[in-house]
Design a protein around this motif. Structure first.
Motif, PDB file in Angstrom:
ATOM      1  N   SER A  93       3.829   9.415  -1.425  1.00 22.64           N
ATOM      2  CA  SER A  93       2.937   8.593  -0.588  1.00 22.64           C
ATOM      3  C   SER A  93       2.556   7.301  -1.301  1.00 22.64           C
ATOM      4  O   SER A  93       2.561   6.222  -0.699  1.00 22.64           O
ATOM      5  CB  SER A  93       1.665   9.373  -0.238  1.00 22.64           C
ATOM      6  N   ALA A  94       2.243   7.418  -2.577  1.00 21.04           N
ATOM      7  CA  ALA A  94       1.844   6.234  -3.345  1.00 21.04           C
ATOM      8  C   ALA A  94       3.006   5.256  -3.501  1.00 21.04           C
ATOM      9  O   ALA A  94       2.823   4.040  -3.376  1.00 21.04           O
ATOM     10  CB  ALA A  94       1.317   6.650  -4.713  1.00 21.04           C
ATOM     11  N   VAL A  95       4.193   5.773  -3.764  1.00 22.32           N
ATOM     12  CA  VAL A  95       5.370   4.904  -3.932  1.00 22.32           C
ATOM     13  C   VAL A  95       5.695   4.171  -2.635  1.00 22.32           C
ATOM     14  O   VAL A  95       5.893   2.950  -2.623  1.00 22.32           O
ATOM     15  CB  VAL A  95       6.595   5.720  -4.400  1.00 22.32           C
ATOM     16  N   ILE A  96       5.758   4.909  -1.525  1.00 21.49           N
ATOM     17  CA  ILE A  96       6.084   4.307  -0.231  1.00 21.49           C
ATOM     18  C   ILE A  96       5.008   3.312   0.197  1.00 21.49           C
ATOM     19  O   ILE A  96       5.320   2.199   0.670  1.00 21.49           O
ATOM     20  CB  ILE A  96       6.276   5.399   0.841  1.00 21.49           C
ATOM     21  N   SER A  97       3.749   3.692   0.036  1.00 18.82           N
ATOM     22  CA  SER A  97       2.642   2.791   0.406  1.00 18.82           C
ATOM     23  C   SER A  97       2.690   1.516  -0.424  1.00 18.82           C
ATOM     24  O   SER A  97       2.478   0.407   0.094  1.00 18.82           O
ATOM     25  CB  SER A  97       1.295   3.492   0.190  1.00 18.82           C
ATOM     26  N   SER A  98       2.981   1.654  -1.714  1.00 20.42           N
ATOM     27  CA  SER A  98       3.073   0.507  -2.603  1.00 20.42           C
ATOM     28  C   SER A  98       4.215  -0.414  -2.189  1.00 20.42           C
ATOM     29  O   SER A  98       4.046  -1.636  -2.082  1.00 20.42           O
ATOM     30  CB  SER A  98       3.275   0.992  -4.044  1.00 20.42           C
ATOM     31  N   LEU A  99       5.378   0.173  -1.943  1.00 19.97           N
ATOM     32  CA  LEU A  99       6.547  -0.617  -1.526  1.00 19.97           C
ATOM     33  C   LEU A  99       6.239  -1.400  -0.245  1.00 19.97           C
ATOM     34  O   LEU A  99       6.494  -2.615  -0.169  1.00 19.97           O
ATOM     35  CB  LEU A  99       7.743   0.317  -1.326  1.00 19.97           C
ATOM     36  N   CYS A 100       5.687  -0.729   0.741  1.00 24.24           N
ATOM     37  CA  CYS A 100       5.387  -1.377   2.028  1.00 24.24           C
ATOM     38  C   CYS A 100       4.317  -2.458   1.876  1.00 24.24           C
ATOM     39  O   CYS A 100       4.417  -3.547   2.461  1.00 24.24           O
ATOM     40  CB  CYS A 100       4.927  -0.337   3.047  1.00 24.24           C
ATOM     41  N   ALA A 101       3.287  -2.164   1.079  1.00 28.90           N
ATOM     42  CA  ALA A 101       2.197  -3.118   0.887  1.00 28.90           C
ATOM     43  C   ALA A 101       2.693  -4.387   0.209  1.00 28.90           C
ATOM     44  O   ALA A 101       2.336  -5.506   0.613  1.00 28.90           O
ATOM     45  CB  ALA A 101       1.081  -2.484   0.060  1.00 28.90           C
ATOM     46  N   PHE A 102       3.534  -4.242  -0.803  1.00 33.37           N
ATOM     47  CA  PHE A 102       4.027  -5.425  -1.522  1.00 33.37           C
ATOM     48  C   PHE A 102       5.032  -6.215  -0.678  1.00 33.37           C
ATOM     49  O   PHE A 102       5.114  -7.443  -0.796  1.00 33.37           O
ATOM     50  CB  PHE A 102       4.637  -5.017  -2.860  1.00 33.37           C
ATOM     51  N   GLN A 103       5.796  -5.527   0.172  1.00 29.87           N
ATOM     52  CA  GLN A 103       6.688  -6.248   1.088  1.00 29.87           C
ATOM     53  C   GLN A 103       5.875  -7.029   2.116  1.00 29.87           C
ATOM     54  O   GLN A 103       6.201  -8.177   2.454  1.00 29.87           O
ATOM     55  CB  GLN A 103       7.620  -5.259   1.794  1.00 29.87           C
ATOM     56  N   LEU A 104       4.806  -6.421   2.619  1.00 27.24           N
ATOM     57  CA  LEU A 104       3.927  -7.104   3.565  1.00 27.24           C
ATOM     58  C   LEU A 104       3.269  -8.311   2.906  1.00 27.24           C
ATOM     59  O   LEU A 104       3.167  -9.391   3.515  1.00 27.24           O
ATOM     60  CB  LEU A 104       2.849  -6.130   4.064  1.00 27.24           C
ATOM     61  N   LEU A 105       2.856  -8.137   1.668  1.00 22.50           N
ATOM     62  CA  LEU A 105       2.248  -9.239   0.925  1.00 22.50           C
ATOM     63  C   LEU A 105       3.235 -10.386   0.748  1.00 22.50           C
ATOM     64  O   LEU A 105       2.871 -11.561   0.893  1.00 22.50           O
ATOM     65  CB  LEU A 105       1.776  -8.732  -0.442  1.00 22.50           C
ATOM     66  N   PHE A 106       4.479 -10.063   0.469  1.00 22.59           N
ATOM     67  CA  PHE A 106       5.504 -11.097   0.263  1.00 22.59           C
ATOM     68  C   PHE A 106       5.846 -11.823   1.560  1.00 22.59           C
ATOM     69  O   PHE A 106       5.876 -13.061   1.599  1.00 22.59           O
ATOM     70  CB  PHE A 106       6.772 -10.464  -0.318  1.00 22.59           C
ATOM     71  N   HIS A 107       6.109 -11.073   2.625  1.00 27.11           N
ATOM     72  CA  HIS A 107       6.626 -11.672   3.856  1.00 27.11           C
ATOM     73  C   HIS A 107       5.546 -12.282   4.755  1.00 27.11           C
ATOM     74  O   HIS A 107       5.840 -13.195   5.537  1.00 27.11           O
ATOM     75  CB  HIS A 107       7.407 -10.625   4.657  1.00 27.11           C
ATOM     76  N   VAL A 108       4.320 -11.791   4.661  1.00 25.44           N
ATOM     77  CA  VAL A 108       3.287 -12.231   5.606  1.00 25.44           C
ATOM     78  C   VAL A 108       2.049 -12.816   4.918  1.00 25.44           C
ATOM     79  O   VAL A 108       1.706 -13.975   5.097  1.00 25.44           O
ATOM     80  CB  VAL A 108       2.856 -11.067   6.531  1.00 25.44           C
ATOM     81  N   VAL A 109       1.393 -11.980   4.126  1.00 25.28           N
ATOM     82  CA  VAL A 109       0.081 -12.345   3.588  1.00 25.28           C
ATOM     83  C   VAL A 109       0.142 -13.566   2.691  1.00 25.28           C
ATOM     84  O   VAL A 109      -0.664 -14.497   2.823  1.00 25.28           O
ATOM     85  CB  VAL A 109      -0.532 -11.156   2.816  1.00 25.28           C
ATOM     86  N   SER A 110       1.092 -13.591   1.766  1.00 22.27           N
ATOM     87  CA  SER A 110       1.168 -14.710   0.824  1.00 22.27           C
ATOM     88  C   SER A 110       1.422 -16.031   1.530  1.00 22.27           C
ATOM     89  O   SER A 110       0.816 -17.057   1.191  1.00 22.27           O
ATOM     90  CB  SER A 110       2.272 -14.457  -0.212  1.00 22.27           C
ATOM     91  N   TYR A 111       2.314 -16.021   2.520  1.00 27.59           N
ATOM     92  CA  TYR A 111       2.609 -17.252   3.268  1.00 27.59           C
ATOM     93  C   TYR A 111       1.332 -17.812   3.894  1.00 27.59           C
ATOM     94  O   TYR A 111       1.033 -19.009   3.777  1.00 27.59           O
ATOM     95  CB  TYR A 111       3.636 -16.964   4.368  1.00 27.59           C
ATOM     96  N   ARG A 112       0.586 -16.960   4.566  1.00 29.13           N
ATOM     97  CA  ARG A 112      -0.591 -17.421   5.304  1.00 29.13           C
ATOM     98  C   ARG A 112      -1.718 -17.870   4.374  1.00 29.13           C
ATOM     99  O   ARG A 112      -2.300 -18.948   4.557  1.00 29.13           O
ATOM    100  CB  ARG A 112      -1.078 -16.307   6.234  1.00 29.13           C
ATOM    101  N   PHE A 113      -2.025 -17.062   3.377  1.00 30.72           N
ATOM    102  CA  PHE A 113      -3.143 -17.395   2.492  1.00 30.72           C
ATOM    103  C   PHE A 113      -2.809 -18.545   1.553  1.00 30.72           C
ATOM    104  O   PHE A 113      -3.677 -19.362   1.240  1.00 30.72           O
ATOM    105  CB  PHE A 113      -3.579 -16.157   1.710  1.00 30.72           C
TER     106      PHE A 113
END
Length: 276
Positions: free
Chosen positions: A23-43
């Protein structure tokens, strides 16, 4: 006789470990991909006006380094907590089992998988064979830790090295935003980067291998088994060789900047003397 749940058996963790780790590995992978593709661009666009002026290639590396910085702060600080306060692993560095220590290694594993995916997708922009070697070596070591619930303290101790990454990334951010090399921000960050990198990646090396020598021949070390024993030393050796290589490169850059600053000050003083 003691039951299997009272004696930690190589290759076996607590009953809830597999679910927790996966759970921790999958959640981490998804969270960092979201941060790369979406969150970082916007912020980044909102918080840093210079971001919008960057080329598409620079924006990709920018977002990659934003993710790297967030990951480094998270696992570095959690690793520091484990190193200083986690009694279960401190009392038994080889076999101590702790949910916090395990989750931190799992988060780091998820990040490494995420970053490898990003590197493959954007190889022409951020591809680097040394990072691939570093990530794969680390993932193998983390797999052994998580699969066997062993060396959790050691894994978190190694993650303290991540505390230097924010300074390395900040150097790139300043360069991308075209800050002058001799600007105060660049010089201060460069000195901090060198000092912190040396402190968390180079200084621990002799102490780490001295600890390995101190546990050789013990019953706890023997229980690790040949595969974990050899992998523990070999993976850390590979990472430490890379750390030394990077330290040499960083030191040369820092000394070059300091030398140029001195030359500039000497030239300025000479010109002022002529004017006077």
């Amino acid at each position: 006789m003691m039951s299997e749940r009272e004696i930690k058996v190589p290759g076996r963790g607590n009953m809830d470990s597999p679910t927790l780790v996966v759970s921790a590995v999958i959640s981490s992978l998804c969270a960092f991909q979201l941060l790369f593709h979406v969150v970082s661009y916007r912020f980044s666009a909102k918080l840093c006006p210079g971001f919008s002026t960057l080329s598409p290639e620079k924006k990709i590396e920018w977002n990659s380094r934003v993710v790297s910085t967030c990951h480094s702060l998270l696992v570095g600080l959690l690793g520091l907590y484990v190193f200083l306060f986690d009694e279960a692993t401190i009392s038994d560095p080889l076999w101590g089992d702790s949910s916090v220590a395990k989750v931190n290694v799992a988060i780091a594993s998820g990040y490494l998988l995420s970053d490898l995916l990003t590197i493959v997708l954007y190889w022409k922009v951020i591809g680097d064979k040394y990072f691939v070697i570093h990530h794969c070596t680390s993932l193998y070591a983390f797999f052994l830790i998580l699969e066997g619930s062993v060396l959790e303290y050691i894994g978190n101790f190694r993650l303290l090295a991540e505390l230097s990454s924010p300074f390395v990334n900040q150097r790139w951010f300043l360069e991308a935003l075209k800050y002058p090399k001799f600007s105060k921000a660049n010089v201060v960050n460069g000195i901090l980067m060198t000092v912190v990198f040396f402190t968390v990646r180079i200084v621990p090396i002799p102490f780490f291998y001295a600890f390995i020598c101190s546990v050789l021949g013990t019953e706890a070390y023997a229980r690790l088994g040949p595969l974990t024993q050899s992998s523990w030393v070999s993976t850390c050796a590979v990472l430490d060789v890379m750390n030394v290589m990077w330290m040499v490169k960083i030191s040369k850059g820092c000394l070059k900047v300091i030398s140029l600053i001195r030359q500039e000050k000497a030239s300025s003083s000479l010109q002022n003397g002529k004017v006077d």
